[in-house]
Design an enzyme around this catalytic site. Structure first.
Site, PDB file in Angstrom:
ATOM      1  NE  ARG A  34      -3.419  -2.786   0.310  1.00 39.09           N
ATOM      2  CZ  ARG A  34      -3.966  -3.550   1.263  1.00 39.09           C
ATOM      3  NH1 ARG A  34      -3.341  -3.777   2.403  1.00 39.09           N
ATOM      4  NH2 ARG A  34      -5.138  -4.117   1.052  1.00 39.09           N
ATOM      5  CG  ASP A  54      -2.947  -5.863  -1.185  1.00 38.23           C
ATOM      6  OD1 ASP A  54      -4.060  -5.784  -1.760  1.00 38.23           O
ATOM      7  OD2 ASP A  54      -2.812  -6.264  -0.023  1.00 38.23           O
ATOM      8  CG  HIS A  71      -5.991  -8.425  -1.192  1.00 39.38           C
ATOM      9  ND1 HIS A  71      -6.160  -7.114  -0.814  1.00 39.38           N
ATOM     10  CD2 HIS A  71      -6.760  -9.153  -0.349  1.00 39.38           C
ATOM     11  CE1 HIS A  71      -7.002  -7.052   0.221  1.00 39.38           C
ATOM     12  NE2 HIS A  71      -7.372  -8.278   0.517  1.00 39.38           N
ATOM     13  CD  GLU A 117     -10.044  -8.117   3.315  1.00 34.97           C
ATOM     14  OE1 GLU A 117     -10.668  -7.521   4.197  1.00 34.97           O
ATOM     15  OE2 GLU A 117      -9.014  -7.666   2.788  1.00 34.97           O
ATOM     16  CE1 TYR A 177      -4.811  -8.041  11.538  1.00 31.83           C
ATOM     17  CE2 TYR A 177      -5.947  -6.530  10.067  1.00 31.83           C
ATOM     18  CZ  TYR A 177      -5.452  -7.787  10.343  1.00 31.83           C
ATOM     19  OH  TYR A 177      -5.604  -8.786   9.428  1.00 31.83           O
ATOM     20  CG  ASP A 194      -4.091  -1.233  10.313  1.00 30.68           C
ATOM     21  OD1 ASP A 194      -4.058  -2.132  11.176  1.00 30.68           O
ATOM     22  OD2 ASP A 194      -4.846  -1.278   9.317  1.00 30.68           O
ATOM     23  CD1 TRP A 253      -3.460  -4.732   8.396  1.00 28.13           C
ATOM     24  CD2 TRP A 253      -2.730  -5.271   6.352  1.00 28.13           C
ATOM     25  NE1 TRP A 253      -3.555  -6.100   8.247  1.00 28.13           N
ATOM     26  CE2 TRP A 253      -3.120  -6.449   7.015  1.00 28.13           C
ATOM     27  CE3 TRP A 253      -2.233  -5.357   5.057  1.00 28.13           C
ATOM     28  CZ2 TRP A 253      -3.032  -7.712   6.418  1.00 28.13           C
ATOM     29  CZ3 TRP A 253      -2.140  -6.611   4.455  1.00 28.13           C
ATOM     30  CH2 TRP A 253      -2.540  -7.759   5.136  1.00 28.13           C
ATOM     31  CB  THR A 254       1.313   0.841   5.030  1.00 23.88           C
ATOM     32  OG1 THR A 254       1.319   0.160   3.771  1.00 23.88           O
ATOM     33  CG2 THR A 254       2.260   0.163   5.991  1.00 23.88           C
TER      34      THR A 254
HETATM   35  C1  ACM Z   1      -6.517  -8.924   6.224  1.00 26.02           C
HETATM   36  O1  ACM Z   1      -6.465  -8.046   7.073  1.00 26.02           O
HETATM   37  N1  ACM Z   1      -7.288  -8.780   5.158  1.00 26.02           N
HETATM   38  C2  ACM Z   1      -5.743 -10.146   6.348  1.00 26.02           C
END
Ligand code: ACM
Length: 543
Positions: A150, A179, A250, A317, A408, A410, A458-459
């Protein structure tokens, strides 16, 4: 000099020898390294020596004032004993890793300035009080996932994070390399993955509901030599790098580079660019033989670069809408005798599970991969809470616990709307410190499938290294203690005691140049109140 009561992560057992003579490190201090302890010898000379302004020359085992490194089979592989007397320090490990973790403890005992790259006061004296520390990790998987897709982080930024991990005794770097918004690893046989897939023309600024755009290209990738360097640098620090190449969702960056990978009968994939916003992307891989062969080619190069036992294939996802509408995907479902699109996803993952197993590796994926059956060696990253991990462990699969509700990083660390990254659950330093990776419903044998735990960064809303630092720290220090230190007996974790130790740890982070969130809240330049529009609350944060 720092007291052993200020160590993070807290060690298992410390015996102080009050009144005993301290060990003074001077320009005469030497290092003796038994066979098998070379990584720590090199680290002492390359990192600790410059910080203290000392040469730490090689010397014999019986020298006074020496650092002596050795192995002892009686210890567990990552276990160590650090014994300090006036005559020097003995760093003994069950393996080379144990010796390396002993050296990380030694560095903390030398005080925060030992975390700099050059001495503040040349000639200042460095001493450690006499003591014996016996220590070993609770979990064998103490992970950090960093999303460089990201927002790209330079190679130097990645190496810096490996140093930060080592300082916290973390040992698995989950490298999220691909991604929808970027492909970050050079694949020689498919050059367009990086020529096209590694940059995007513009970027949503902030969370997905933000009205703002950053109207400039963003991108970057690691060459195969960069990857080799990163993997070797990690190995010198006893960190395993687990690469993640996402399938079948992704994947828009890959589809933008090679449109035939997408569902061409329902989408004009030739018109797709690398995605410039956040959320769950509808453009997923087509379930064709061509796609399988393409990704086998990718994974062949990945296996040459990464010696890790586990290879992460994503698997999370993956919206099924295109497969539902695609005559080709429907024909595939019929041909394979599958019930529906969910089974098609399981077939896709199952293909790479078998492919990796045949090459002596093990597949790991996000917990969605459980939906459809897995080979017995496959493992699961449990991110949608604990449930996936519990189901996987009960089915005999190994599990890495990384529930988004807890780890997480983030997600914001305070309810204040001035938090620079106003997404997700509010998870404070104390919340992370109180996280327990092993859910109580698992029996003893089931719980042994919990390999360990991992914090995920996650960024989407972290444009640069300073933002990543802000989100990761200080919570990664609390996480490191969860992953390493024994779970104390009830009432279990002493957060007040941890906060007292953090006073010293903040000085270590200062010396390391980490732009952490101070306990009093963001510094003025770390705030960006109102810039991103309203905060997004609760689950899911940014999807
Ligand atoms: C994720 O946070 N979609 C693994």
């Amino acid at each position: 000099m720092t007291s052993p009561t200020e160590l993070i992560p807290a060690p298992r057992a410390v015996e102080e020898r009050p009144g005993g003579q301290e060990f003074r490190l001077t320009e005469h201090t030497t290092v003796w390294a038994a066979p098998g302890t070379g990584t720590t010898e090199r680290w002492l000379r390359a990192v600790l020596g410059p910080a203290l302004g000392l040469p730490l020359r090689p010397g014999p085992p019986d020298a006074r004032d020496a650092l002596r490194l050795r192995l002892d089979d009686a210890l567990a592989p990552e276990e160590y004993r650090l014994s300090v007397t006036a005559a020097g320090a003995d760093l003994t490990g069950g393996s080379a890793s144990g010796v390396f973790w002993a050296a990380q403890t030694l560095r903390q005992l030398l005080g925060p300035d030992a975390f700099r790259r050059a001495p503040l006061r040349p000639g200042a004296h460095h001493a450690i009080a006499p003591q014996v520390i016996e220590d070993r990790p609770r979990f064998r998987w103490r992970g950090l996932m960093l999303d460089v897709a990201r927002h790209f982080l330079s190679k130097d930024g990645v190496l810096r994070y490996l140093d930060l991990m080592a300082a916290h005794k973390l040992n698995v770097f989950h490298f999220h390399l691909t991604d929808d918004q970027g492909w970050r690893i050079e694949i020689k046989r498919y050059p367009k993955l990086t020529e096209i897939g590694s940059w995007r023309a513009r970027t949503k600024f902030g969370h997905r509901a933000s009205p703002l755009w950053e109207d400039k290209p963003h991108g970057g990738y690691y060459t195969q030599d960069d990857i080799r360097e990163i993997v070797a640098y990690a190995a010198e620090r006893h960190i395993t790098v687990v690469p993640e190449i996402d399938v079948p969702g992704h994947s828009q960056a890959a589809i933008a580079a090679y449109p035939e990978l997408g569902n061409t009968d329902v989408v004009d994939t030739a018109a797709l660019a690398v995605w410039d916003t956040w959320g769950v992307c509808p453009n997923v891989l087509a379930p064709t033989e061509n796609t399988l062969r393409f990704y086998e080619g990718v994974f062949e190069e990945v296996l040459e670069l990464f010696p890790s036992e586990f290879i992460h294939v994503g698997g999370d996802e993956c919206p099924k809408d295109q497969w539902r509408r695609s005559p080709a995907a429907q024909a595939r479902i019929a041909e394979l005798g599958l019930a529906d699109e969910n089974e098609l996803q399981a077939w896709f993952i199952g293909h790479f599970d078998a492919w990796l197993s045949a090459r002596g590796r093990r597949l790991i994926g996000w917990d969605e991969i459980l939906e459809g059956g897995l080979a017995s060696g496959a493992a699961v990253s449990s991110w949608r809470g604990y449930a996936g991990g519990v189901a996987a462990a009960r089915a005999g699969h190994d599990v890495v616990m990384c529930p988004e509700q807890q780890v997480y990083l983030d997600h914001r660390q305070d309810a204040d709307p001035g938090e620079p990254v106003p997404i997700g659950y509010v998870r404070t330093l104390e919340d992370v410190y109180r996280f327990e990776p092993v859910p109580p419903e698992l029996t003893g044998p089931e719980a042994r499938h919990v390999l360990g735990t991992q914090a995920n960064v996650w960024t989407e809303v972290m444009e640069d290294q300073q933002r990543v630092d802000y989100q990761a720290f200080p919570r990664l220090a609390a996480f490191a203690e969860v992953a390493w230190s024994p779970l104390p007996p009830p009432p279990q974790r002493d957060f007040a005691g941890f906060e007292r130790r953090m006073a010293t740890h903040y000085r270590r982070l200062d010396a390391l140049g980490v732009a952490y969130r101070p306990p009093t809240g963001p510094r003025p330049w770390q705030r960006r109140p109102g810039v991103l529009g309203r905060p997004i609350d609760g689950p899911p944060p940014n999807k």
